[in-house]
Design a protein around this motif. Structure first.
Motif, PDB file in Angstrom:
ATOM      1  N   GLY A 102     -32.270  47.613   5.865  1.00  0.00           N
ATOM      2  CA  GLY A 102     -32.039  46.609   4.817  1.00  0.00           C
ATOM      3  C   GLY A 102     -31.837  47.241   3.455  1.00  0.00           C
ATOM      4  N   GLY A 103     -31.442  46.387   2.501  1.00  0.00           N
ATOM      5  CA  GLY A 103     -31.320  46.851   1.116  1.00  0.00           C
ATOM      6  C   GLY A 103     -32.677  47.311   0.608  1.00  0.00           C
ATOM      7  N   CYS A 104     -33.739  46.648   1.074  1.00  0.00           N
ATOM      8  CA  CYS A 104     -35.087  47.054   0.639  1.00  0.00           C
ATOM      9  C   CYS A 104     -35.381  48.478   1.082  1.00  0.00           C
ATOM     10  CB  CYS A 104     -36.149  46.122   1.237  1.00  0.00           C
ATOM     11  SG  CYS A 104     -36.119  44.474   0.553  1.00  0.00           S
ATOM     12  N   TRP A 130     -35.018  41.129  -9.842  1.00  0.00           N
ATOM     13  CA  TRP A 130     -35.539  40.623  -8.566  1.00  0.00           C
ATOM     14  C   TRP A 130     -36.985  41.105  -8.422  1.00  0.00           C
ATOM     15  CZ3 TRP A 130     -35.029  43.433  -3.404  1.00  0.00           C
ATOM     16  CH2 TRP A 130     -35.429  42.607  -2.341  1.00  0.00           C
ATOM     17  N   HIS A 133     -38.091  44.331  -6.680  1.00  0.00           N
ATOM     18  CA  HIS A 133     -37.770  45.669  -7.217  1.00  0.00           C
ATOM     19  C   HIS A 133     -39.047  46.375  -7.678  1.00  0.00           C
ATOM     20  CE1 HIS A 133     -33.303  44.703  -8.201  1.00  0.00           C
ATOM     21  NE2 HIS A 133     -33.396  45.438  -7.128  1.00  0.00           N
ATOM     22  N   HIS A 178     -27.646  45.599 -11.281  1.00  0.00           N
ATOM     23  CA  HIS A 178     -27.257  44.770 -10.133  1.00  0.00           C
ATOM     24  C   HIS A 178     -25.729  44.846 -10.040  1.00  0.00           C
ATOM     25  CE1 HIS A 178     -31.160  42.259  -9.988  1.00  0.00           C
ATOM     26  NE2 HIS A 178     -31.358  43.274 -10.817  1.00  0.00           N
ATOM     27  N   ASN A 183     -29.629  38.909  -9.397  1.00  0.00           N
ATOM     28  CA  ASN A 183     -30.755  38.134  -8.880  1.00  0.00           C
ATOM     29  C   ASN A 183     -31.951  38.397  -9.791  1.00  0.00           C
ATOM     30  OD1 ASN A 183     -32.778  36.917  -7.426  1.00  0.00           O
ATOM     31  ND2 ASN A 183     -32.611  38.228  -5.625  1.00  0.00           N
ATOM     32  N   ASP A 211     -27.819  48.428  -7.353  1.00  0.00           N
ATOM     33  CA  ASP A 211     -28.290  47.652  -6.208  1.00  0.00           C
ATOM     34  C   ASP A 211     -27.210  46.623  -5.885  1.00  0.00           C
ATOM     35  OD1 ASP A 211     -29.599  46.225  -4.298  1.00  0.00           O
ATOM     36  OD2 ASP A 211     -31.190  45.447  -5.597  1.00  0.00           O
ATOM     37  N   TYR A 214     -24.928  41.612  -2.781  1.00  0.00           N
ATOM     38  CA  TYR A 214     -24.131  40.388  -2.620  1.00  0.00           C
ATOM     39  C   TYR A 214     -22.632  40.643  -2.743  1.00  0.00           C
ATOM     40  CZ  TYR A 214     -28.745  38.396  -3.228  1.00  0.00           C
ATOM     41  OH  TYR A 214     -30.083  38.097  -3.065  1.00  0.00           O
ATOM     42  N   SER A 243     -26.851  46.267   0.768  1.00  0.00           N
ATOM     43  CA  SER A 243     -27.454  45.441   1.821  1.00  0.00           C
ATOM     44  C   SER A 243     -26.368  44.693   2.578  1.00  0.00           C
ATOM     45  CB  SER A 243     -28.404  44.436   1.171  1.00  0.00           C
ATOM     46  OG  SER A 243     -28.733  43.402   2.079  1.00  0.00           O
ATOM     47  N   SER A 245     -27.439  42.128   4.488  1.00  0.00           N
ATOM     48  CA  SER A 245     -28.180  40.921   4.874  1.00  0.00           C
ATOM     49  C   SER A 245     -27.383  39.664   4.582  1.00  0.00           C
ATOM     50  CB  SER A 245     -29.518  40.870   4.139  1.00  0.00           C
ATOM     51  OG  SER A 245     -30.302  41.966   4.510  1.00  0.00           O
ATOM     52  N   ARG A 254     -31.961  43.951   9.595  1.00  0.00           N
ATOM     53  CA  ARG A 254     -32.327  44.981   8.640  1.00  0.00           C
ATOM     54  C   ARG A 254     -31.270  46.090   8.556  1.00  0.00           C
ATOM     55  NH1 ARG A 254     -33.689  42.885   5.729  1.00  0.00           N
ATOM     56  NH2 ARG A 254     -35.066  44.262   4.617  1.00  0.00           N
TER      57      ARG A 254
HETATM   58  C1  LIG Z   1     -31.167  42.089  -5.632  1.00  0.00           C
HETATM   59  C2  LIG Z   1     -31.507  42.359  -4.207  1.00  0.00           C
HETATM   60  N1  LIG Z   1     -31.541  43.618  -3.793  1.00  0.00           N
HETATM   61  C3  LIG Z   1     -31.835  43.937  -2.542  1.00  0.00           C
HETATM   62  C4  LIG Z   1     -32.124  42.952  -1.605  1.00  0.00           C
HETATM   63  C5  LIG Z   1     -32.480  43.439  -0.254  1.00  0.00           C
HETATM   64  O1  LIG Z   1     -32.227  42.686   0.824  1.00  0.00           O
HETATM   65  P1  LIG Z   1     -32.534  43.117   2.300  1.00  0.00           P
HETATM   66  O2  LIG Z   1     -33.630  44.091   2.335  1.00  0.00           O
HETATM   67  O3  LIG Z   1     -32.867  41.837   2.976  1.00  0.00           O
HETATM   68  O4  LIG Z   1     -31.259  43.698   2.825  1.00  0.00           O
HETATM   69  C6  LIG Z   1     -32.114  41.602  -1.998  1.00  0.00           C
HETATM   70  C7  LIG Z   1     -32.467  40.536  -1.089  1.00  0.00           C
HETATM   71  O5  LIG Z   1     -32.782  39.428  -1.417  1.00  0.00           O
HETATM   72  C8  LIG Z   1     -31.789  41.308  -3.340  1.00  0.00           C
HETATM   73  O6  LIG Z   1     -31.743  40.059  -3.792  1.00  0.00           O
END
Ligand SMILES: Cc1ncc(COP(=O)(O)O)c(C=O)c1O
Length: 399
Positions: A102-104, A130, A133, A178, A183, A211, A214, A243, A245, A254
């Motif tokens: 995932g992005g996380c 967000w 972060h 971003h 976000n 990051d 989207y 990401s 997602s 993920r």
């Molecule tokens: C700004 C931002 N970065 C990263 C993510 C990471 O998303 P994920 O781990 O679900 O891919 C999100 C998810 O909401 C996000 O809003």
């Protein structure tokens, strides 16, 4: 030993979901959690993903581990999508990358890498940013500071204040940006603002950390990465967390990407080995499935077209919903000018109303979103928009 730890209160967004589930009001509206929803409130599997699943079913003959860097086809496909197939940094072989959970996962890998470079690294994040972060970067040990970003009173970006702050940032500090669809605010930099920011990054030598969660949800897959690509072509070093997602709808699989642009091909050897070692030390190998699906989609022209059409459909639906909400608010005769919602991008908007108003909307109208006034635009549909606009109008009038 565990009893000495404090019990923590639930994450505000997850707590909100639980409260929404328990609410028996048949007209309740959930604008909290950040997932895309269709007109019926569902988060469907994209058609391109379903087709790729069928293909993967045929291809996958083993569940043996993949490598710490993940599927190389996925990494290459994502780097082309993000940086552009003709990107000079790709041609010069300056980009290291790993498939991340995932992005996380990508954000955390990069945070750990920055700690390996310098344990005193300072990361500047937008105010607001967000919420996740903060633990993703801060728990790795990085020092976080904020730069001004959004002014609630005028519902716009404080670009001058942002630049004034970033002018003082030290060489070697990191600035988290971003890539698009900010976000929580939905307020994005213009191309001209990205140009000024890039000039500053080159002049002052801070490290841009983009990051990108989207891509495709703002203007288009290409336009949404204008700033990211400009930075990539201008600075010596930069990091990217992406990401899949949202734009591939692969939330639970993920799938993300951590990428590092270094000075040259030699530095790439170093960074590639370092991020693989970071990944190995946290979770060893990424999950295979989602990355394999994205690889199949991006490598196949027809599937890519199906996917791009679906991204366009999601984006256009959210743009329509913004307009629908603003029109309905006008119809309800609200004094506040909500036109800024039409200018914001992606899945989120700050409605710029007070936390008291947000709480009243929750308790008296069963409309759920976080106290900051961030709403998930995709939670709106043609059946609930009138109820929603009336609830907002009533709340603003009576409190
Ligand atoms: C700004 C931002 N970065 C990263 C993510 C990471 O998303 P994920 O781990 O679900 O891919 C999100 C998810 O909401 C996000 O809003």
């Amino acid at each position: 030993m565990f009893e000495a730890l404090p019990a923590l209160s639930p994450d505000p967004i997850l707590g909100l979901s639980a409260a929404f589930k328990e609410d028996s009001n048949p007209h309740k509206i959930d604008l909290g959690v950040g997932v895309y929803k269709d007109e019926h409130g569902n988060t469907p599997i994209l058609k391109a993903v379903s087709l790729a699943q069928q293909e993967l079913d045929k291809r996958e003959t083993s569940k043996v581990y993949i490598t710490p860097q993940g599927h190389q086809g996925y990494i290459d496909g994502m780097l082309s999508l993000i940086l552009g197939a003709q990107s000079p940094v790709l041609k010069d072989n300056r980009v290291a990358g790993v498939q991340a959970p995932g992005g996380c996962g990508a954000l955390r890998i990069l945070a750990e890498l920055l700690m390996r470079c310098n344990k005193d690294t300072v990361v500047w994040v937008s105010d607001p940013t967000w919420a996740n972060h903060i633990p993703l970067l801060g728990d790795a040990g990085l020092t976080l500071k904020t730069y001004p970003y959004f002014d609630k009173a005028s519902a716009s970006i404080k670009f001058e204040a942002m630049m004034d702050c970033l002018k003082e940032v030290k060489k070697g500090d990191v600035v988290l940006l971003h890539g698009c669809c900010h976000n929580p605010t939905g307020a994005d930099l213009t191309n001209k603002q990205w140009q000024s920011l890039t000039e500053l990054a080159v002049k002052n030598g801070f490290l841009p950390f983009v990051d990108l969660a989207y891509q495709g949800f703002g203007e288009s897959l290409e336009e949404d990465v204008y700033g990211l690509r400009l930075l990539a072509e201008s600075v010596d070093e930069m990091v990217i967390a992406a990401s899949c997602s949202k734009n591939f709808g692969l939330y639970r699989e993920r799938v993300g990407l951590a990428a590092i642009i270094g000075k040259d091909a030699n530095t790439k050897k170093i960074t590639q080995s370092q991020i693989q070692s970071v990944a190995r030390g946290i979770y060893s190998m990424p999950p295979s499935y989602g990355g394999a699906l994205v690889d199949i989609i991006l490598a196949n022209e027809k599937l890519s077209e199906v996917w791009k059409d679906e991204v366009t459909e999601m984006r256009e639906r959210m743009i329509t919903l913004r307009k629908l909400l603003v029109d309905n608010l006008h119809k309800q005769g609200v004094d506040k000018d909500f036109d800024f919602v039409n200018r914001q991008k992606g899945m989120f908007s700050f409605l710029c109303i007070s936390p008291e108003h947000v709480r009243t909307l929750r308790s008296e109208h069963s409309v759920y979103f976080v106290d900051s006034s961030r709403v998930n635009i995709a939670g709106i549909n043609h059946s609930n928009v009138e109820v929603l606009a009336k609830a907002i109008a009533d709340t603003l009038k009576s409190h």
